[in-house]
Design a protein around this motif. Structure first.
Motif, PDB file in Angstrom:
ATOM      1  N   LEU A   1      -0.433 -13.576  15.350  1.00 52.98           N
ATOM      2  CA  LEU A   1      -1.462 -13.272  16.357  1.00 52.98           C
ATOM      3  C   LEU A   1      -2.425 -12.208  15.845  1.00 52.98           C
ATOM      4  O   LEU A   1      -3.653 -12.377  15.901  1.00 52.98           O
ATOM      5  N   LEU A   2      -1.886 -11.103  15.334  1.00 44.43           N
ATOM      6  CA  LEU A   2      -2.723 -10.004  14.851  1.00 44.43           C
ATOM      7  C   LEU A   2      -3.602 -10.444  13.688  1.00 44.43           C
ATOM      8  O   LEU A   2      -4.802 -10.126  13.645  1.00 44.43           O
ATOM      9  N   TYR A   3      -3.009 -11.157  12.746  1.00 43.19           N
ATOM     10  CA  TYR A   3      -3.782 -11.654  11.594  1.00 43.19           C
ATOM     11  C   TYR A   3      -4.917 -12.574  12.051  1.00 43.19           C
ATOM     12  O   TYR A   3      -6.071 -12.424  11.609  1.00 43.19           O
ATOM     13  N   THR A   4      -4.610 -13.494  12.962  1.00 41.74           N
ATOM     14  CA  THR A   4      -5.594 -14.493  13.395  1.00 41.74           C
ATOM     15  C   THR A   4      -6.747 -13.873  14.170  1.00 41.74           C
ATOM     16  O   THR A   4      -7.913 -14.219  13.940  1.00 41.74           O
ATOM     17  N   ILE A   5      -6.433 -12.949  15.079  1.00 36.70           N
ATOM     18  CA  ILE A   5      -7.522 -12.356  15.866  1.00 36.70           C
ATOM     19  C   ILE A   5      -8.381 -11.424  15.012  1.00 36.70           C
ATOM     20  O   ILE A   5      -9.599 -11.314  15.229  1.00 36.70           O
ATOM     21  N   LYS A   6      -7.778 -10.767  14.022  1.00 39.24           N
ATOM     22  CA  LYS A   6      -8.567  -9.913  13.137  1.00 39.24           C
ATOM     23  C   LYS A   6      -9.479 -10.741  12.229  1.00 39.24           C
ATOM     24  O   LYS A   6     -10.607 -10.339  11.934  1.00 39.24           O
ATOM     25  N   GLU A   7      -8.999 -11.912  11.814  1.00 39.59           N
ATOM     26  CA  GLU A   7      -9.833 -12.818  11.028  1.00 39.59           C
ATOM     27  C   GLU A   7     -11.004 -13.318  11.866  1.00 39.59           C
ATOM     28  O   GLU A   7     -12.140 -13.427  11.378  1.00 39.59           O
ATOM     29  N   LYS A   8     -10.741 -13.619  13.136  1.00 37.67           N
ATOM     30  CA  LYS A   8     -11.819 -14.054  14.048  1.00 37.67           C
ATOM     31  C   LYS A   8     -12.815 -12.915  14.252  1.00 37.67           C
ATOM     32  O   LYS A   8     -14.029 -13.135  14.268  1.00 37.67           O
TER      33      LYS A   8
ATOM     34  N   SER B   1      11.717  -1.004  23.246  1.00 37.26           N
ATOM     35  CA  SER B   1      12.636   0.038  22.762  1.00 37.26           C
ATOM     36  C   SER B   1      11.929   0.893  21.695  1.00 37.26           C
ATOM     37  O   SER B   1      10.857   0.524  21.199  1.00 37.26           O
ATOM     38  N   ILE B   2      12.549   2.006  21.343  1.00 31.67           N
ATOM     39  CA  ILE B   2      11.987   2.876  20.302  1.00 31.67           C
ATOM     40  C   ILE B   2      11.849   2.109  18.985  1.00 31.67           C
ATOM     41  O   ILE B   2      10.825   2.203  18.298  1.00 31.67           O
ATOM     42  N   LYS B   3      12.881   1.333  18.653  1.00 32.40           N
ATOM     43  CA  LYS B   3      12.840   0.527  17.437  1.00 32.40           C
ATOM     44  C   LYS B   3      11.697  -0.471  17.474  1.00 32.40           C
ATOM     45  O   LYS B   3      10.977  -0.659  16.471  1.00 32.40           O
ATOM     46  N   GLU B   4      11.517  -1.120  18.607  1.00 34.80           N
ATOM     47  CA  GLU B   4      10.431  -2.106  18.759  1.00 34.80           C
ATOM     48  C   GLU B   4       9.066  -1.435  18.687  1.00 34.80           C
ATOM     49  O   GLU B   4       8.119  -1.991  18.117  1.00 34.80           O
ATOM     50  N   LEU B   5       8.962  -0.229  19.234  1.00 33.48           N
ATOM     51  CA  LEU B   5       7.698   0.512  19.177  1.00 33.48           C
ATOM     52  C   LEU B   5       7.351   0.913  17.748  1.00 33.48           C
ATOM     53  O   LEU B   5       6.185   0.878  17.348  1.00 33.48           O
ATOM     54  N   LYS B   6       8.359   1.293  16.984  1.00 31.17           N
ATOM     55  CA  LYS B   6       8.135   1.638  15.580  1.00 31.17           C
ATOM     56  C   LYS B   6       7.640   0.425  14.804  1.00 31.17           C
ATOM     57  O   LYS B   6       6.708   0.520  13.991  1.00 31.17           O
ATOM     58  N   ASN B   7       8.248  -0.715  15.068  1.00 29.36           N
ATOM     59  CA  ASN B   7       7.860  -1.941  14.371  1.00 29.36           C
ATOM     60  C   ASN B   7       6.453  -2.386  14.752  1.00 29.36           C
ATOM     61  O   ASN B   7       5.638  -2.729  13.889  1.00 29.36           O
ATOM     62  N   ILE B   8       6.162  -2.334  16.053  1.00 27.56           N
ATOM     63  CA  ILE B   8       4.843  -2.785  16.510  1.00 27.56           C
ATOM     64  C   ILE B   8       3.758  -1.845  15.995  1.00 27.56           C
ATOM     65  O   ILE B   8       2.645  -2.275  15.672  1.00 27.56           O
ATOM     66  N   SER B   9       4.082  -0.558  15.871  1.00 31.37           N
ATOM     67  CA  SER B   9       3.124   0.421  15.322  1.00 31.37           C
ATOM     68  C   SER B   9       2.790   0.099  13.869  1.00 31.37           C
ATOM     69  O   SER B   9       1.628   0.170  13.452  1.00 31.37           O
ATOM     70  N   LYS B  10       3.815  -0.265  13.100  1.00 34.65           N
ATOM     71  CA  LYS B  10       3.602  -0.643  11.696  1.00 34.65           C
ATOM     72  C   LYS B  10       2.669  -1.844  11.579  1.00 34.65           C
ATOM     73  O   LYS B  10       1.784  -1.878  10.708  1.00 34.65           O
TER      74      LYS B  10
ATOM     75  N   LYS C   1      -0.975  -2.066   9.851  1.00 30.79           N
ATOM     76  CA  LYS C   1      -1.160  -3.043   8.777  1.00 30.79           C
ATOM     77  C   LYS C   1      -2.381  -3.915   9.014  1.00 30.79           C
ATOM     78  O   LYS C   1      -3.176  -4.173   8.094  1.00 30.79           O
ATOM     79  N   TYR C   2      -2.547  -4.378  10.253  1.00 28.32           N
ATOM     80  CA  TYR C   2      -3.642  -5.304  10.562  1.00 28.32           C
ATOM     81  C   TYR C   2      -4.897  -4.598  11.096  1.00 28.32           C
ATOM     82  O   TYR C   2      -5.847  -5.243  11.529  1.00 28.32           O
ATOM     83  N   LYS C   3      -4.865  -3.257  11.068  1.00 26.13           N
ATOM     84  CA  LYS C   3      -6.032  -2.444  11.433  1.00 26.13           C
ATOM     85  C   LYS C   3      -6.552  -2.760  12.840  1.00 26.13           C
ATOM     86  O   LYS C   3      -7.750  -2.985  13.055  1.00 26.13           O
TER      87      LYS C   3
END
Length: 337
Positions: A194-201, A224-233, A237-239
């Motif tokens: 999703l992030l890659y595709t919308i950034k390309e658009k 969760s904290i773990k999920e927040l850390k992952n989503i932040s990364k 990454k996808y700016k």
């Protein structure tokens, strides 16, 4: 005091009807004149830069107040630094059956299961074109109920392409609890895609129109904290240009003993306040200065507004607080900031 007297009458009416009624009243010239007379003239507000945009002040409307962009002009006159309309989908849809909006009055909470009821992206564009507001307009977009999660990215791309020239920024809603499986978009490979595709658009449209429209992602407070850390990364990454924290929560534990507390839907307002602020703090630690945070969830006072900013939010939004405390809360927050 005047608003609290009106509120007693408004709270006797069905919440959804009351919401529409007060927005229509704000559109009348009499009420606009009334607000002009009784509002403080020349209210000072400090401009702020975020996502490359200049905001008149830090306080905006959260998505949900004006789904179809019908009340942009009157809302702008209340002093907001920016207005976020939506959530809007490619095609019009009715949302879930009524009643679908419930007050938890003792806790200043609201439970909704609206289901992205809106008149569609094309209608929203017409309303933005008709508005006279020259400030920042964010457009919150989602997928249609009948679109599968597998094909949901297409719905976001349709909305991005159509709204690109008319929005100051675009908010991607992947966290409403009222659209089946929508929150699955926050995880794993489907999030990355999703992030890659919308950034390309976004890159494609930036090049085509010579205009850069920032994209923000609205997330759930139930991560969760773990999920927040992952989503932040992934956001780094996808700016991604900004993160909106947060949507409504499925955790009703604080209101279960109260009237309407066990209704199905997302809970907002004061019961969400600490939870959303905690999410902002965790995001701020993981995102640093790389991605700004727009804080929303339970802002009902000067103190709670400042708390969101202290926790790491650059901008803030209100919805439930406006319903419980009226337009004067806007002026108090803006003045305090």
């Amino acid at each position: 005091m005047f608003y609290y007297l009106i509120r007693k009458l408004l709270f006797l009416i069905d919440p959804e009807k009351s919401h529409i009624f007060i927005l229509k009243c704000l559109n009348f010239k009499f009420f606009q004149l009334f607000n002009k007379i009784f509002s403080k003239k020349n209210q000072k507000s400090k401009k702020i830069k975020c996502m490359g945009l200049i905001f008149k002040n830090k306080l905006g409307t959260a998505a949900g107040i004006d789904k179809n962009g019908e009340y942009i002009n009157c809302l702008s006159k209340l002093g907001f630094g920016f207005i976020e309309v939506g959530t809007v989908t490619p095609l019009p849809q009715n949302g879930h059956p009524k009643p679908r909006l419930f007050r938890i009055t003792p806790m200043e909470g609201i439970i909704n299961r609206m289901g992205f009821n809106n008149l569609g992206i094309d209608n929203l564009i017409l309303n933005i074109k008709k508005s006279h507001f020259k400030g920042i307009i964010g457009v919150n977009i989602g997928k249609n109920q009948n679109t599968s999660i597998k094909n949901s990215i297409n719905d976001y791309l349709i909305c991005i392409e159509k709204i690109y020239l008319y929005a100051s920024y675009i908010a991607i809603n992947i966290s409403s609890p009222n659209t089946t499986n929508l929150r699955n978009l926050q995880y794993g490979t489907i999030l990355k895609h999703l992030l890659y595709t919308i950034k390309e658009k976004q890159k494609e449209l930036h090049k085509k129109h010579l205009k850069y429209v920032p994209i923000a992602i609205k997330i759930s407070p139930d991560l969760s904290i773990k999920e927040l850390k992952n989503i932040s990364k992934q956001f780094i990454k996808y700016k991604i240009d900004a993160v909106i924290a947060t949507n409504t929560t499925l955790d009703h534990s604080s209101v279960l003993s109260l009237k309407n507390g066990s209704q199905i839907g997302g809970l907002s307002g004061l019961p969400l306040q600490k939870k959303s602020t905690n999410i902002i703090s965790i995001l701020s630690k993981n995102l640093g200065e790389k991605i700004p945070i727009i804080g929303v969830g339970g802002i009902n006072s000067i103190h709670s507004a400042k708390e969101k900013i202290k926790s790491g939010a650059t901008l803030i939004q209100i919805y439930s607080g406006l319903i419980y405390h009226g337009p004067d809360l806007i002026k108090k927050i803006i003045k305090s900031l």
